[in-house]
Every structure is written in C-alpha cells, then in structure tokens.
Motif scaffolding. Structure first.
Motif, PDB file in Angstrom:
ATOM      1  N   GLU A  32       0.841  -1.201   0.000  1.00 33.78           N
ATOM      2  CA  GLU A  32       0.000   0.000   0.000  1.00 33.78           C
ATOM      3  C   GLU A  32       0.871   1.245   0.000  1.00 33.78           C
ATOM      4  N   LEU A  33       0.423   2.252  -0.747  1.00 35.21           N
ATOM      5  CA  LEU A  33       1.066   3.563  -0.759  1.00 35.21           C
ATOM      6  C   LEU A  33       0.027   4.593  -0.351  1.00 35.21           C
ATOM      7  N   HIS A  34       0.349   5.336   0.684  1.00 35.93           N
ATOM      8  CA  HIS A  34      -0.529   6.402   1.173  1.00 35.93           C
ATOM      9  C   HIS A  34       0.256   7.706   1.091  1.00 35.93           C
ATOM     10  N   ALA A  35      -0.062   8.514   0.092  1.00 36.40           N
ATOM     11  CA  ALA A  35       0.601   9.803  -0.093  1.00 36.40           C
ATOM     12  C   ALA A  35      -0.392  10.892   0.279  1.00 36.40           C
ATOM     13  N   VAL A  36       0.050  11.804   1.109  1.00 42.63           N
ATOM     14  CA  VAL A  36      -0.829  12.873   1.569  1.00 42.63           C
ATOM     15  C   VAL A  36      -1.445  13.580   0.357  1.00 42.63           C
ATOM     16  N   GLY A  37      -2.753  13.826   0.434  1.00 32.71           N
ATOM     17  CA  GLY A  37      -3.442  14.534  -0.633  1.00 32.71           C
ATOM     18  C   GLY A  37      -3.827  13.683  -1.826  1.00 32.71           C
ATOM     19  N   ALA A  38      -3.571  12.386  -1.760  1.00 31.75           N
ATOM     20  CA  ALA A  38      -3.893  11.501  -2.885  1.00 31.75           C
ATOM     21  C   ALA A  38      -4.628  10.273  -2.354  1.00 31.75           C
ATOM     22  N   PRO A  39      -5.441   9.649  -3.196  1.00 33.56           N
ATOM     23  CA  PRO A  39      -6.102   8.422  -2.742  1.00 33.56           C
ATOM     24  C   PRO A  39      -5.068   7.316  -2.517  1.00 33.56           C
ATOM     25  N   PRO A  40      -5.337   6.404  -1.605  1.00 33.75           N
ATOM     26  CA  PRO A  40      -4.397   5.301  -1.381  1.00 33.75           C
ATOM     27  C   PRO A  40      -4.254   4.439  -2.630  1.00 33.75           C
ATOM     28  N   ARG A  41      -3.071   3.937  -2.813  1.00 28.20           N
ATOM     29  CA  ARG A  41      -2.798   2.975  -3.889  1.00 28.20           C
ATOM     30  C   ARG A  41      -2.649   1.627  -3.199  1.00 28.20           C
ATOM     31  N   ILE A  42      -3.476   0.682  -3.573  1.00 31.40           N
ATOM     32  CA  ILE A  42      -3.486  -0.633  -2.927  1.00 31.40           C
ATOM     33  C   ILE A  42      -3.110  -1.686  -3.967  1.00 31.40           C
ATOM     34  N   GLY A  43      -2.128  -2.478  -3.650  1.00 28.40           N
ATOM     35  CA  GLY A  43      -1.646  -3.517  -4.559  1.00 28.40           C
ATOM     36  C   GLY A  43      -0.427  -3.028  -5.328  1.00 28.40           C
ATOM     37  N   ARG A  44       0.486  -3.948  -5.575  1.00 22.43           N
ATOM     38  CA  ARG A  44       1.762  -3.602  -6.210  1.00 22.43           C
ATOM     39  C   ARG A  44       1.576  -2.861  -7.529  1.00 22.43           C
ATOM     40  N   GLU A  45       0.658  -3.328  -8.379  1.00 20.63           N
ATOM     41  CA  GLU A  45       0.467  -2.680  -9.686  1.00 20.63           C
ATOM     42  C   GLU A  45       0.054  -1.226  -9.541  1.00 20.63           C
ATOM     43  N   ALA A  46      -0.880  -0.946  -8.643  1.00 22.98           N
ATOM     44  CA  ALA A  46      -1.341   0.430  -8.432  1.00 22.98           C
ATOM     45  C   ALA A  46      -0.221   1.293  -7.865  1.00 22.98           C
ATOM     46  N   VAL A  47       0.532   0.733  -6.939  1.00 25.27           N
ATOM     47  CA  VAL A  47       1.658   1.471  -6.347  1.00 25.27           C
ATOM     48  C   VAL A  47       2.694   1.800  -7.412  1.00 25.27           C
ATOM     49  N   LEU A  48       3.064   0.822  -8.211  1.00 21.55           N
ATOM     50  CA  LEU A  48       4.105   1.033  -9.215  1.00 21.55           C
ATOM     51  C   LEU A  48       3.678   2.011 -10.303  1.00 21.55           C
TER      52      LEU A  48
END
Length: 124
Positions: free
Chosen positions: A32-48
C-alpha cells in the motif's frame, strides 16, 4: 552511507534513477502507498503506476535521505526533494516517508509533505 535497510536504499535509488521496473521486487504484492493529498494505492500494480505518473512533471529530481529512524520493521526517513520542472523552475521541499517492511519488502509506505507549498511551486 545510509543506515536504512537495503530495500529502502533500493527504493530511493530506483526513484532517483528512473528505474521504475526495479521497484517491483521491493514491494509486497498487496503493498500500500498512502501519499498525503492523494487516494491510497493498494496492490503492487497500483503502487508502481503511481511513481512514473507523479515524476513525469519533473525534468530532474532527487530524493536525498537526510535522516533514518528504525524500530524493527518500521523505518522513517526524512527527505529533501530537489528537482526542476520541464520549464526550468526549481522545486524543493522536505518530506517524511514511513515504511513498514515485512520479509524484506515494503508492505506499506506513507509519504508526508506540505502539499500547499509544493502546489505553489509547480503551478503554471
């Protein structure tokens, strides 16, 4: 030399050198990637997919880790981001990244910075 784990050093090296394919083995499939001001990215593909899209606006950029704090599988890095937009304007800001690791890979990353200050720098 960094005091961060190899996976964190590898993450910053890949970002700084635009070697986005090298990020894949550093992330857990359910990362998971949680960047302030952006929706969370869940799963490796979304993160990458996030990194090339966000960094496309920069002609050059570099994340310099200035401090590392570690407690078991949690790693906190203070970062100085310096870059230049395609029109030549400089962009610089400080950030904090919080990594959660498991079995040597990133399972969660939260990234914190002043989004208003960055927006003022990148606005046309």
């Amino acid at each position: 030399m960094s005091t961060a784990p190899a996976v964190v050093d590898g993450y910053f090296a890949a970002l700084n050198e635009h070697r986005f394919a090298d990020l894949e083995p550093l992330w857990h499939p359910d990362g998971e990637l949680h960047a302030v001001g952006a929706p969370p990215r869940i799963g490796r593909e979304a993160v990458l997919a996030h990194f090339p899209a966000v960094l496309a606006g920069f002609a050059e950029h570099h994340d310099r880790v200035t401090r590392v704090l570690r407690d078991g599988d949690a790693v906190v890095t203070e970062i100085r981001f310096e870059g230049r937009l395609h029109d030549g304007r400089p962009v610089a800001f400080d950030a904090v990244d919080v990594f959660d690791l498991r079995d040597g890979v990133i399972v969660r990353l939260s990234s914190w910075y002043d989004t208003a200050a960055v927006a003022r720098q990148v606005r046309p």
